[in-house]
Structures are given as structure tokens and as C-alpha cells.
Design an enzyme around this catalytic site. Structure first.
Site, PDB file in Angstrom:
ATOM      1  N   CYS A 181       1.494   6.907  -3.946  1.00 24.81           N
ATOM      2  CA  CYS A 181       1.850   7.123  -2.674  1.00 24.81           C
ATOM      3  C   CYS A 181       3.233   7.580  -2.634  1.00 24.81           C
ATOM      4  O   CYS A 181       3.970   7.811  -3.737  1.00 24.81           O
ATOM      5  CB  CYS A 181       1.841   5.584  -1.908  1.00 24.81           C
ATOM      6  SG  CYS A 181       1.886   5.705  -0.134  1.00 24.81           S
ATOM      7  N   CYS A 221       5.501   6.376  -0.065  1.00 25.26           N
ATOM      8  CA  CYS A 221       6.360   5.627   0.763  1.00 25.26           C
ATOM      9  C   CYS A 221       7.754   4.997   0.023  1.00 25.26           C
ATOM     10  O   CYS A 221       8.891   4.987   0.410  1.00 25.26           O
ATOM     11  CB  CYS A 221       5.769   4.383   1.364  1.00 25.26           C
ATOM     12  SG  CYS A 221       4.938   3.349   0.406  1.00 25.26           S
ATOM     13  N   CYS A 231       4.437   7.322   4.194  1.00 29.05           N
ATOM     14  CA  CYS A 231       3.545   7.664   3.173  1.00 29.05           C
ATOM     15  C   CYS A 231       3.351   9.184   3.197  1.00 29.05           C
ATOM     16  O   CYS A 231       2.270   9.544   2.512  1.00 29.05           O
ATOM     17  CB  CYS A 231       2.109   6.797   3.258  1.00 29.05           C
ATOM     18  SG  CYS A 231       2.575   5.163   3.231  1.00 29.05           S
ATOM     19  N   LYS A 275      -7.438   0.183   4.163  1.00 31.73           N
ATOM     20  CA  LYS A 275      -5.987  -0.365   4.387  1.00 31.73           C
ATOM     21  C   LYS A 275      -5.672  -0.522   5.701  1.00 31.73           C
ATOM     22  O   LYS A 275      -5.522   0.397   6.399  1.00 31.73           O
ATOM     23  CB  LYS A 275      -5.265   0.682   3.281  1.00 31.73           C
ATOM     24  CG  LYS A 275      -3.681  -0.181   3.292  1.00 31.73           C
ATOM     25  CD  LYS A 275      -2.710   0.986   2.321  1.00 31.73           C
ATOM     26  CE  LYS A 275      -1.544   0.424   2.348  1.00 31.73           C
ATOM     27  NZ  LYS A 275      -0.627   1.169   1.699  1.00 31.73           N
ATOM     28  N   ARG A 320       7.309  -4.967   1.193  1.00 35.07           N
ATOM     29  CA  ARG A 320       8.545  -4.233   1.770  1.00 35.07           C
ATOM     30  C   ARG A 320       9.706  -4.288   1.028  1.00 35.07           C
ATOM     31  O   ARG A 320      10.680  -3.313   0.923  1.00 35.07           O
ATOM     32  CB  ARG A 320       8.655  -4.034   3.340  1.00 35.07           C
ATOM     33  CG  ARG A 320       7.291  -3.757   4.046  1.00 35.07           C
ATOM     34  CD  ARG A 320       6.933  -2.245   4.190  1.00 35.07           C
ATOM     35  NE  ARG A 320       5.637  -2.101   4.610  1.00 35.07           N
ATOM     36  CZ  ARG A 320       4.978  -2.103   5.754  1.00 35.07           C
ATOM     37  NH1 ARG A 320       5.821  -2.327   6.716  1.00 35.07           N
ATOM     38  NH2 ARG A 320       3.655  -1.841   5.899  1.00 35.07           N
ATOM     39  N   ARG A 370       3.065   2.426  10.757  1.00 34.63           N
ATOM     40  CA  ARG A 370       2.275   3.270   9.854  1.00 34.63           C
ATOM     41  C   ARG A 370       0.827   3.281  10.598  1.00 34.63           C
ATOM     42  O   ARG A 370      -0.394   3.377  10.199  1.00 34.63           O
ATOM     43  CB  ARG A 370       2.123   2.792   8.639  1.00 34.63           C
ATOM     44  CG  ARG A 370       3.476   2.923   7.687  1.00 34.63           C
ATOM     45  CD  ARG A 370       3.406   2.565   6.450  1.00 34.63           C
ATOM     46  NE  ARG A 370       4.585   2.653   5.633  1.00 34.63           N
ATOM     47  CZ  ARG A 370       5.143   2.030   4.670  1.00 34.63           C
ATOM     48  NH1 ARG A 370       4.598   0.876   4.270  1.00 34.63           N
ATOM     49  NH2 ARG A 370       6.212   2.525   4.287  1.00 34.63           N
ATOM     50  N   GLU A 385     -14.583   4.764   6.917  1.00 32.50           N
ATOM     51  CA  GLU A 385     -13.494   5.261   5.923  1.00 32.50           C
ATOM     52  C   GLU A 385     -14.186   5.191   4.496  1.00 32.50           C
ATOM     53  O   GLU A 385     -13.958   5.855   3.466  1.00 32.50           O
ATOM     54  CB  GLU A 385     -12.356   4.178   5.945  1.00 32.50           C
ATOM     55  CG  GLU A 385     -11.285   4.362   7.199  1.00 32.50           C
ATOM     56  CD  GLU A 385     -10.391   5.632   6.895  1.00 32.50           C
ATOM     57  OE1 GLU A 385     -10.560   6.202   6.029  1.00 32.50           O
ATOM     58  OE2 GLU A 385      -9.626   5.779   8.088  1.00 32.50           O
ATOM     59  N   LYS A 414      -7.693  -3.824   1.759  1.00 30.93           N
ATOM     60  CA  LYS A 414      -6.575  -4.481   1.790  1.00 30.93           C
ATOM     61  C   LYS A 414      -5.881  -4.706   3.048  1.00 30.93           C
ATOM     62  O   LYS A 414      -6.033  -3.768   4.122  1.00 30.93           O
ATOM     63  CB  LYS A 414      -5.325  -3.527   1.167  1.00 30.93           C
ATOM     64  CG  LYS A 414      -3.979  -4.137   0.812  1.00 30.93           C
ATOM     65  CD  LYS A 414      -3.130  -3.112   0.384  1.00 30.93           C
ATOM     66  CE  LYS A 414      -1.799  -3.459   0.436  1.00 30.93           C
ATOM     67  NZ  LYS A 414      -0.824  -2.468  -0.586  1.00 30.93           N
ATOM     68  N   TYR A 430      -0.676 -11.109  -7.027  1.00 30.40           N
ATOM     69  CA  TYR A 430       0.498 -11.771  -7.435  1.00 30.40           C
ATOM     70  C   TYR A 430       0.386 -13.013  -8.266  1.00 30.40           C
ATOM     71  O   TYR A 430       1.385 -13.556  -8.962  1.00 30.40           O
ATOM     72  CB  TYR A 430       1.571 -11.503  -6.287  1.00 30.40           C
ATOM     73  CG  TYR A 430       1.728 -10.363  -5.867  1.00 30.40           C
ATOM     74  CD1 TYR A 430       2.346  -8.979  -6.587  1.00 30.40           C
ATOM     75  CD2 TYR A 430       1.257 -10.082  -4.541  1.00 30.40           C
ATOM     76  CE1 TYR A 430       2.481  -8.018  -5.753  1.00 30.40           C
ATOM     77  CE2 TYR A 430       1.455  -8.855  -3.951  1.00 30.40           C
ATOM     78  CZ  TYR A 430       2.113  -7.857  -4.537  1.00 30.40           C
ATOM     79  OH  TYR A 430       2.180  -6.756  -3.928  1.00 30.40           O
TER      80      TYR A 430
END
Length: 329
Positions: A120, A122, A130, A199, A209, A221, A237, A252, A317
Site C-alpha cells: 500500500c 498510505c 492509499c 476491506k 494509524r 477513505r 469485490e 478486514k 496481534y
């Protein structure tokens, strides 16, 4: 046939029985662990909104990679935080960019570790969007097709650095087809694309962010990421990405969109990835720090729910914690 002849509790009478009939499991090889790599030296800086997640400089990154490998994690997703940004995100496709250097370093340490490169712009643009921004009479516009050319350059540079998988997250129309063509022409026909197919423009990205230093400097976005109200659009999509040559599909965020995960699982046979995103992680960490929840139980139940909904792989994470808990049994 009903009670008392049918008694569902018979199969729940012991831990052994419950294990025998368990339909879904979470394993360490289900996880893809994100890592944030930054320019500089001697950096191991905890991200304040994501306890336990750090910015790593290249010279310190080995500590994190070693721990992941020791826990049996087989794949990492690399995000880069550059020292300089510009309007076209040129450091995203610089052969000596932070992501490219991190990929080479990781592969030199552990050649068999599967390295996924987030593709990406961004994090690398000074405006935080992006793609390429043009100002018009109606305001700022993200130029879809001009952005594709830069995303292709980024993907090719990442593959050249040694990335095993290219994971484009930009949500530009036609991004999978453009990247597939670019990789093939550059001699990387064997490199798969893990598309961020579905997404959403989500409030759940807030802590990320901070981690990626990628907040938009104006606007939002919503013209390229999906409206959280839509699910049928997700199928469109995904269908486009499949037709364009995607090797993986992704949803996501995860937790608020498990219905979408199930829709994709029921319709498509490609490997399906779900991203357990930053706010989902941070909310659990914050509640656990207050003593309000059993962190291990909550995390493992959440990951199990994502697998049960149909995910094959989970970007999370929580990967190190969950891998540790799985080792402990």
C-alpha cells in the site's frame, strides 16, 4: 425424536469426549503475525495504544523474529514506517525502502519463514491516502488508475527483496489484475497475491494509524474502502479479485464482519484470511489490564470464532500470546 431419548449433554460429559467431537480448532500455523519496522537504530518502542506491540529498527528486529519463530509462528506480515514521505509514496517502491530492507533481513535470518508484504502507499505518502491525490474543483480525488502503476512498482520491489506473498491492501479498482500482470512481467509468476478483497472503512483501525503513522491528513477513505453496511458488495469485490488472479481472499476487520467471512467461505474455495485488527486487540488488552476479563479465554474464543466462521488463516496481534498459550496446553 426428542428428550428424554435425545440427550445432547452425553457428548459433553468429560474433557476427553468434548475433545473427540470438537468441530473447530485453532493451531499456531493458523497465525500471521504483523511486525512494524522503522528506520533508525536501537529502536524498540512500544505502541501506546497497542500494549505488547512495538516499533522495531532493523538492528533490533531480530529479537522479535527470534521469539516468533521459537513459538512456532510460520508467517509474518511486514509493515514499514519510513523516515521520509512524499506525495507519491516513493519510499514504498524504493529498493532500499524500509520494507524491502526488512524483508531481506528476515529472509537472511530465517529463509523458511513466510514473509508477507503489505502493499500500500498510505504509510509512505505525506497525505496518508492509499493512492495518488489530485485536487479538483470538487476537492481532493484519489486517482485510481495512476495509483495502480505505483502499487505495481511497490509489489515488484517487495518480491525482488524476497517477499513470499504480496498482500495489497489499497482497495483500488483493478489492483489485483495490475499487480498480477506486473509480477508476471517481472519474472515473479510464482509469487501469490493475498488480496485484501473485502476491506471496510472501519473505526476498528484506530490504533493501527498510530502504529503505521498512516492517518489521512484530510478527508477519509470511504471512496475506496467499503461501507460497513454492505455485505452483497463484498461478494462483488471478492468475485472481481478471483477473476483477476487472487490466490487468497481476506476480510478486514474480523470480529464485526464474521457474517461476511461465512458468506465468502460458503461461495469460494480460495484460502480465506481474516484480519483480527488493532482495535479488536487493544480493547481486549485494555479490559485485561483492568482485570475485567480473562485475557487468554477471550482471545482464544475470539480466534476460534474466526476459524468457525470459515477463516483458514488469521492475521492477529495476539499471535505470540496465542502461540504461547497453545504450547502451554
Amino acid at each position: 425424536m426428542a428428550y428424554p431419548l435425545v440427550r445432547h449433554r452425553r457428548l459433553r460429559n468429560s474433557a476427553g469426549l468434548r475433545s473427540m467431537v470438537r468441530e473447530t480448532s485453532v493451531e499456531v500455523n493458523d497465525f500471521i503475525a504483523p511486525i512494524f519496522v522503522t528506520e533508525g537504530n536501537g529502536i524498540k518502542e512500544e505502541i501506546s495504544s497497542m500494549p505488547g506491540v512495538y516499533h522495531w529498527s532493523l538492528d533490533n528486529m531480530e529479537e522479535e523474529i527470534n521469539e516468533m519463530v521459537s513459538l512456532g509462528i510460520q508467517s509474518v506480515l511486514v509493515f514499514g514506517v519510513p523516515s521520509e514521505k512524499d506525495a507519491v509514496g516513493s519510499s514504498a517502491y524504493d529498493e532500499n525502502g524500509i520494507v524491502q530492507k526488512a524483508i531481506r533481513r528476515i529472509k537472511s535470518l530465517y529463509p523458511d519463514l513466510v514473509v508477507v508484504a503489505d502493499t500500500c502507499l498510505c504509510q509512505f505518502t505525506d497525505h496518508g491516502h492509499c493512492g495518488v491525490v489530485h485536487t479538483t474543483e470538487c476537492g481532493a480525488d484519489i486517482d485510481n488508475d495512476e495509483s495502480l502503476a505505483l502499487l505495481v512498482k511497490t509489489a515488484v520491489s517487495q518480491a525482488k527483496a524476497g517477499a513470499d506473498i504480496i498482500a495489497p491492501s489499497n482497495m483500488m479498482d483493478g489492483f489485483v489484475a495490475a499487480i498480477r500482470e506486473g509480477l508476471d512481467e517481472a519474472g515473479y509468476k510464482h509469487i501469490p497475491i493475498m488480496s485484501y478483497s473485502v476491506k471496510y472503512s472501519s473505526a476498528y483501525y484506530g490504533p493501527f494509524r498510530e502504529a503505521a503513522h498512516s492517518s489521512p491528513q484530510f478527508g477519509d477513505r470511504k471512496t475506496y474502502q467499503m461501507d460497513p453496511a454492505n455485505s452483497r458488495e463484498a461478494l462483488r469485490e471478492a468475485e472481481s479479485d478471483i477473476a483477476e488472479g487472487a490466490d487468497f481472499l481476506m476480510v478486514k476487520p474480523g470480529l464485526a464482519y464474521l457474517d461476511v467471512v461465512r458468506m465468502l467461505r460458503d461461495r469460494y474455495n480460495l484460502p480465506l484470511v481474516v484480519y483480527n485488527v488493532s482495535a479488536e486487540y487493544s480493547m481486549v488488552k485494555a479490559a485485561a489490564m483492568q482485570g475485567w476479563i480473562d485475557e487468554r479465554a477471550i482471545v482464544m474464543e475470539t480466534l476460534l470464532g474466526m476459524k468457525r466462521a470459515g477463516a483458514d488463516l488469521i492475521i492477529t496481534y495476539h499471535a505470540k500470546d496465542a502461540a504461547r498459550w497453545l504450547q502451554q496446553g
